[in-house]
Design an enzyme around this catalytic site. Structure first.
Site, mmCIF file in Angstrom:
data_model
loop_
_atom_site.group_PDB
_atom_site.id
_atom_site.type_symbol
_atom_site.label_atom_id
_atom_site.label_comp_id
_atom_site.label_asym_id
_atom_site.label_seq_id
_atom_site.Cartn_x
_atom_site.Cartn_y
_atom_site.Cartn_z
ATOM 1 N N ARG A 1 0.848 -1.202 0.000
ATOM 2 C CA ARG A 1 0.000 0.000 0.000
ATOM 3 C C ARG A 1 0.881 1.250 0.000
ATOM 4 N NH1 ARG A 1 -4.902 1.857 4.140
ATOM 5 N NH2 ARG A 1 -5.093 3.961 3.294
ATOM 6 N N ASN B 1 -10.735 -4.454 -1.060
ATOM 7 C CA ASN B 1 -10.523 -3.347 -1.990
ATOM 8 C C ASN B 1 -9.512 -3.732 -3.062
ATOM 9 O OD1 ASN B 1 -12.189 -1.131 -1.353
ATOM 10 N ND2 ASN B 1 -11.029 -0.752 0.514
ATOM 11 N N HIS C 1 -16.857 3.932 -4.471
ATOM 12 C CA HIS C 1 -16.022 5.100 -4.125
ATOM 13 C C HIS C 1 -16.208 6.224 -5.147
ATOM 14 C CE1 HIS C 1 -12.933 2.827 -1.374
ATOM 15 N NE2 HIS C 1 -14.177 2.754 -0.958
ATOM 16 N N TYR D 1 -14.695 10.063 -1.710
ATOM 17 C CA TYR D 1 -13.567 9.722 -2.578
ATOM 18 C C TYR D 1 -13.557 10.518 -3.882
ATOM 19 C CZ TYR D 1 -12.145 5.757 0.312
ATOM 20 O OH TYR D 1 -11.690 4.971 1.347
ATOM 21 N N CYS E 1 -19.363 -2.379 0.202
ATOM 22 C CA CYS E 1 -18.394 -1.406 0.703
ATOM 23 C C CYS E 1 -18.974 -0.689 1.916
ATOM 24 C CB CYS E 1 -18.079 -0.385 -0.392
ATOM 25 S SG CYS E 1 -16.930 0.918 0.123
ATOM 26 N N ASP E 2 -18.109 -0.399 2.883
ATOM 27 C CA ASP E 2 -18.604 0.257 4.104
ATOM 28 C C ASP E 2 -18.510 1.779 4.058
ATOM 29 O OD1 ASP E 2 -15.885 0.650 4.394
ATOM 30 O OD2 ASP E 2 -15.832 0.087 6.500
ATOM 31 N N ARG F 1 -0.831 7.883 3.981
ATOM 32 C CA ARG F 1 -1.853 7.215 4.789
ATOM 33 C C ARG F 1 -1.388 5.818 5.244
ATOM 34 N NH1 ARG F 1 -5.527 7.203 8.403
ATOM 35 N NH2 ARG F 1 -7.040 5.556 8.180
#
Length: 441
Positions: A93, A147, A200, A264, A169-170, A284
């Site tokens: 990531r 994701n 998103h 997003y 998706c939350d 992040r």
């Protein structure tokens, strides 16, 4: 009442303890016999599993826990697979975020080149889980919230068209909770929403109370002033990067004042702002590694060392309650209304029928039934067409091992300024993802 067997795929995730705690909160409505954890990293999973075993013995001794790295053991005789895998973990990531930023482009885990890189890693991982489930528990359903959900959903639509996988998706759930709070409601469940878009990448067009009264005037006014914060103040307990995101929603909403947006969208509509306000050396991913990852693994180790979870600071993942809603809808045919990522096929009438869109569905034992959204405005339609093009090209690039199509996908992303920049980013991403991506020709 039947007791269900569940496999959590991604058992070594920092989210796993919160999901298990959430499942325990709903045992009366959704009884569980066995929870199985599956991860291909046994060492990482062991810390989570050992702590969760102690937690279960203290709080729900009737529920048994099994942790395994063996697919046959993990996927045999289960009713649901709850999948939240991160192929490459946080180390990759970090690359997804830092490589685009090095080139002056948004560095985000699900949007732009970072999301494309993550998608190329996630596709084979999720397909592998689907295949394990179909081999060892062919009647089970997979509730997938791995994701980047949009790319994963397109891949499963195209490459596993008959699989019993539901992509969810939350993020809309989290935003709806903030909207409910701004209205003085106790929960998003006091509202009924209309929403459309891609994962998103969507907009709320209508929010009503249970009596059918429109709440949109108050919601649009609030978001236009404060975004999703309360009166413009930071939300207590949220990290700085999330508070910034919730505030920025007011600038996104200005483009269509009759709707309220998924947060997003800021990455696509204000990419210059996002790059200017990013630290290319500390993204992040670093925040999460230093924050949630350190905290969760530290708490799990403390439970193991002490032999008790009595004073643990691990908390229920409230957002994850929608996963139980979905499982209950399938198991008990509840006809729950939920936002799902599904093949469009007429839900948005003036849009690609094969696009994976996020729209309200009524969910029962046969899965989701889409509600018709109708026609959407040119602005949103055009943005969505561009983004669907990106998602489809990524899946085609994966399937064909095509360098050209992945270059096209990154070039087409609204976050990327030129084909030259896209190529430079792609070449760096290929180098970083040698251990994960198929070879591109």
């Amino acid at each position: 009442m039947k007791k269900f067997n569940i496999t959590i795929a991604g058992g070594g995730s920092t989210f796993t303890p919160g999901i298990i705690l959430m499942l325990l909160d709903y045992l009366d409505e959704f009884p569980i016999d066995t929870i199985k954890l599956y991860d291909n990293d046994g060492d990482r999973q062991k810390t989570i599993a050992d702590a969760c075993e102690i937690l279960l013995k203290e709080r729900a001794p009737e529920v048994s826990l099994l942790a395994s790295t063996n697919p046959e053991e993990a996927f045999t005789n289960v009713d649901f697979v709850m999948a939240h895998i991160r192929v490459g973990k946080y180390a990759m990531r970090e690359q997804d975020e830092k490589i685009p930023l090095k080139h002056g482009v948004v560095g985000q885990e699900t949007c732009g080149p970072g999301g494309i890189a993550y998608g190329m890693r996630s596709i084979p991982g999720v397909l592998e889980l689907v295949d394990y489930m179909e081999k060892y528990s062919p009647d089970a359903w997979m509730l997938n919230y791995s994701n980047p959900a949009a790319i994963v959903a397109e891949a499963t639509r195209k490459l596993r068209p008959n699989s019993k996988i539901l992509n969810i998706c939350d993020m809309p759930i989290g935003i709806e909770e903030l909207i409910a709070k701004s209205l003085g409601l106790s929960s998003r469940k006091e509202m009924e929403v209309n929403y459309y878009g891609l994962n998103h990448f969507g907009w709320w067009t209508d929010i009503r109370d249970k009596e059918g009264n429109s709440l949109m005037p108050q919601v649009t006014e609030h978001v236009s002033k404060y975004g999703y914060t309360m009166g413009g103040q930071d939300i207590p307990g949220e990290e700085a990067s999330w508070n910034s995101t919730f505030k920025k929603a007011k600038d996104v909403q200005a483009l269509d004042a009759a709707t309220v947006p998924n947060t997003y969208l800021k990455y696509y509509l204000y990419p210059d702002y996002e790059v200017a306000h990013s630290d290319k050396n500390h993204t992040r991913a670093n925040e999460v590694m230093e924050g949630r990852e350190k905290f969760v693994f530290g708490e799990c180790q403390a439970i193991i060392d002490k032999g008790s979870a009595e004073d643990t600071r691990l908390e229920t993942d409230d957002h994850a309650s929608y996963i139980v809603d979905l499982a209950k809808a399938i198991a008990f045919n509840t006809k729950e209304r939920m936002l799902m990522i599904v093949e469009n096929n007429g839900a948005i009438v003036n849009f690609d029928p094969t696009a994976m869109v996020e729209v309200p569905c009524i969910v029962g034992s046969n899965g989701p039934e889409k509600l018709v959204v109708g026609e959407i405005p040119r602005f949103q339609k055009s943005l969505m067409e561009q983004q669907v093009g990106v998602e489809k090209l990524v899946v085609e690039a994966f399937e064909e091992g095509s360098y050209q199509k992945l270059w096209q996908a990154i070039t087409l992303s609204k976050t990327v300024p030129s084909a030259k920049v896209a190529k430079d980013i792609l070449d760096d991403l290929i180098e970083a993802n040698k251990a994960f991506w198929p070879e591109l020709k």
